[in-house]
Design an enzyme around this catalytic site. Structure first.
Site, mmCIF file in Angstrom:
data_model
loop_
_atom_site.group_PDB
_atom_site.id
_atom_site.type_symbol
_atom_site.label_atom_id
_atom_site.label_comp_id
_atom_site.label_asym_id
_atom_site.label_seq_id
_atom_site.Cartn_x
_atom_site.Cartn_y
_atom_site.Cartn_z
ATOM 1 N N LYS A 37 98.667 13.329 87.989
ATOM 2 C CA LYS A 37 98.198 13.300 86.593
ATOM 3 C C LYS A 37 99.136 12.438 85.743
ATOM 4 C CE LYS A 37 100.705 17.601 85.584
ATOM 5 N NZ LYS A 37 100.551 19.068 85.501
ATOM 6 N N TYR A 256 118.180 -0.122 61.054
ATOM 7 C CA TYR A 256 117.584 0.440 59.836
ATOM 8 C C TYR A 256 118.416 1.588 59.277
ATOM 9 C CZ TYR A 256 113.334 -2.121 61.039
ATOM 10 O OH TYR A 256 112.426 -3.099 61.329
HETATM 11 C C1 LIG Z 1 101.111 19.773 86.534
HETATM 12 C C2 LIG Z 1 100.570 20.874 87.342
HETATM 13 C C3 LIG Z 1 101.064 21.142 88.635
HETATM 14 C C4 LIG Z 1 102.283 20.444 89.190
HETATM 15 O O1 LIG Z 1 103.403 21.146 88.733
HETATM 16 P P1 LIG Z 1 104.888 20.565 88.940
HETATM 17 O O2 LIG Z 1 105.750 21.564 88.295
HETATM 18 O O3 LIG Z 1 104.897 19.233 88.274
HETATM 19 O O4 LIG Z 1 105.072 20.463 90.404
HETATM 20 C C5 LIG Z 1 100.458 22.128 89.375
HETATM 21 N N1 LIG Z 1 99.423 22.816 88.880
HETATM 22 C C6 LIG Z 1 98.919 22.623 87.646
HETATM 23 C C7 LIG Z 1 97.783 23.432 87.169
HETATM 24 C C8 LIG Z 1 99.487 21.645 86.834
HETATM 25 O O5 LIG Z 1 98.998 21.441 85.603
#
Ligand SMILES: *Cc1c(COP(=O)(O)O)cnc(C)c1O
Length: 363
Positions: A37, A256
Site C-alpha cells: 500500500k 525565511y
Molecule cells: C498496513 C497494514 C498491514 C501491514 O502492517 P505492518 O505493521 O506495516 O506490517 C497489515 N494489515 C493491515 C490491515 C494494514 O492496514
C-alpha cells in the site's frame, strides 16, 4: 535519465534479505502476503512487487486504485484491498479481481450483483474489530454477516482477519487474539471455515507466532523498520547533493524568518530538497544530514524546494553526496522521525513521487 541531485536509492538487496528474514519465521507452508500500500510505503508500488513477485503468495493494498495499478502492470497474485471502499468502486473490484475486506453488510447485495454481471466468484474477507476500533465488524456481528455472504451464489467467504493495535503490548495483543480466536471458533461451530485466517503484521510475524494462523501480512518490516533485529536494514535512502557552498558572515540570518543567525562566519551548503520533495518543514533547525562522513545540522527553516546546512570549515563540498536518511544507523527514517515525534513510515511515504526519482540497485 533523471539526473536530479535529489533522489531516492532503493536497495533491492536489503529488501530481499529482509523478506527472507520474515519468511524464516514462518512455517514452511504458511503463505505470505506482501503489503505494498501507499506506493509500497514510498518505495515504488510496481517495482517492489515486481522484484519479489515469485517469493510471495499474495499482495495487499489499501485502496482499490492501487490494486488496479498492480493488475495493469501484469500482477496475477491474489490482491487484498484492506481499507474500506465506496459502493461506486465495486464494479472495479470485480473487473480487476480484487479481494475486499468486509466491515459491514451494506454492500453484500451489490457485491453479488456485480460479481454475477462479471461472471466471477468474488472472494471476501471478513475483518473483525477485536480492539483496533477502526475497520471491522464487531465480534458479535460476524456470524450473521458470514451467513449472509454464504447465501449468495457469486460470493465466497474466503477469509476472516483482524489487525493488531499494538503488538508490543502483550496484554492488549493477548486480548485481541482471544477475541479473534473465539470468533473463529464460533464460525467453526457453525461449519464455516474460511480458507484464510489471518492477523499478523510485521511485528507479530516475529514476536507472536501464535498469530500466524495460515496467512500473514508483511508490511513495514520488509522495508526495514519497526522490527529491531540486526538482519533488518532500511531499504530506502533519500539523498541529494550540495549545490551551493558559501560563507554566511557573522550576524547574517538564514532562510525565511531568519530563525537562525550566524554567531560567527559560517560555511554553509544549500541542498536542493524541501518539503515539496517530502523533507518535512518540521525538521527546520532540528534535522541533520550526513556529508562526507560528517553530520551537518540543518540551519533555518526548511523551504519548499531548498534547505541550508552548516558545513565543516575544512574541505570542499560542492556536489558532494548528502544522505538525508537511509541505511545508516544514526540517520534512518526511524531516528529522523523520532526527532519530530513521528514514525518511520510517516517519513518514507512523504517522499514525493512526482519530483524525486527512485533508483533501484540490486547489489
Ligand atoms: C498496513 C497494514 C498491514 C501491514 O502492517 P505492518 O505493521 O506495516 O506490517 C497489515 N494489515 C493491515 C490491515 C494494514 O492496514
Amino acid at each position: 535519465m533523471d539526473l536530479r541531485a535529489t533522489r531516492v536509492e532503493i536497495s533491492v538487496k536489503n529488501f530481499k534479505n529482509n523478506l527472507a528474514f520474515f519468511r524464516s519465521k514462518l512455517a514452511t507452508d504458511c503463505p505470505l502476503c506482501l503489503v505494498v500500500k501507499a506506493n509500497a510505503y514510498g518505495h515504488g508500488l510496481i517495482e517492489m512487487a515486481e522484484c519479489v513477485k515469485d517469493d510471495v503468495e499474495m499482495l495487499a493494498v489499501a485502496a482499490v486504485n492501487e490494486g488496479v495499478r498492480l493488475r495493469e502492470a501484469g500482477m496475477i497474485h491474489p490482491i487484498l484491498v484492506m481499507s474500506a471502499h465506496v459502493a461506486a468502486e465495486i464494479p472495479t473490484i470485480c473487473k480487476y479481481n480484487l479481494i475486499p475486506f468486509v466491515s459491514h453488510s451494506e454492500y453484500i447485495e451489490q457485491y453479488q450483483k456485480y460479481a454475477e454481471q462479471y461472471n466471477i466468484k468474488l472472494p471476501l474477507h471478513i475483518k473483525v474489530d477485536t480492539g483496533m476500533g477502526r475497520s471491522g465488524l464487531m465480534p458479535n456481528e460476524v456470524l450473521d454477516v458470514a451467513k449472509k455472504i454464504l447465501s449468495h451464489d457469486n460470493l465466497i467467504l474466503e477469509g476472516v482477519c483482524m489487525h493488531f493495535s499494538e503488538v508490543e503490548k502483550k496484554e492488549t495483543a493477548d486480548q485481541q487474539l482471544a477475541v479473534f480466536n473465539s470468533v473463529v471458533d464460533e464460525l467453526k461451530q457453525n461449519d464455516i471455515t474460511p480458507k484464510y485466517v489471518h492477523a499478523a503484521n510485521s511485528v507479530a510475524i516475529v514476536y507472536r507466532p501464535d498469530s500466524h494462523f495460515n496467512l500473514v501480512r508483511l508490511g513495514v518490516g520488509v522495508y526495514g523498520y519497526n522490527v529491531f533485529e540486526p538482519e533488518i536494514r532500511p531499504v530506502m535512502s533519500f539523498k541529494s547533493k550540495v549545490t551551493i557552498e558559501k560563507v554566511i558572515p557573522k550576524g547574517h540570518g538564514v532562510s525565511y524568518g531568519s530563525t537562525w543567525v550566524a554567531e560567527e562566519d559560517t560555511k554553509v551548503g544549500v541542498i536542493p530538497v524541501g518539503f515539496a520533495d517530502g523533507y518535512m518543514r518540521a525538521f527546520s533547525n532540528k534535522g541533520k544530514v550526513l556529508i562526507d562522513g560528517k553530520f551537518c545540522p540543518i540551519i533555518g527553516r526548511v523551504c519548499m524546494d531548498q534547505m541550508v546546512v552548516a558545513l565543516p570549515d575544512n574541505g570542499d563540498y560542492l556536489e558532494k553526496d548528502v544522505l538525508l536518511f537511509g541505511d545508516n544507523d544514526e540517520l534512518t527514517a526511524f531516528t529522523l522521525a523520532s526527532q519530530i515525534g513521528s514514525i518511520a513510515t510517516d517519513i518514507t511515504t512523504a517522499v514525493s513521487t512526482d519530483r524525486v526519482p527512485r533508483i533501484y540497485f540490486d547489489e
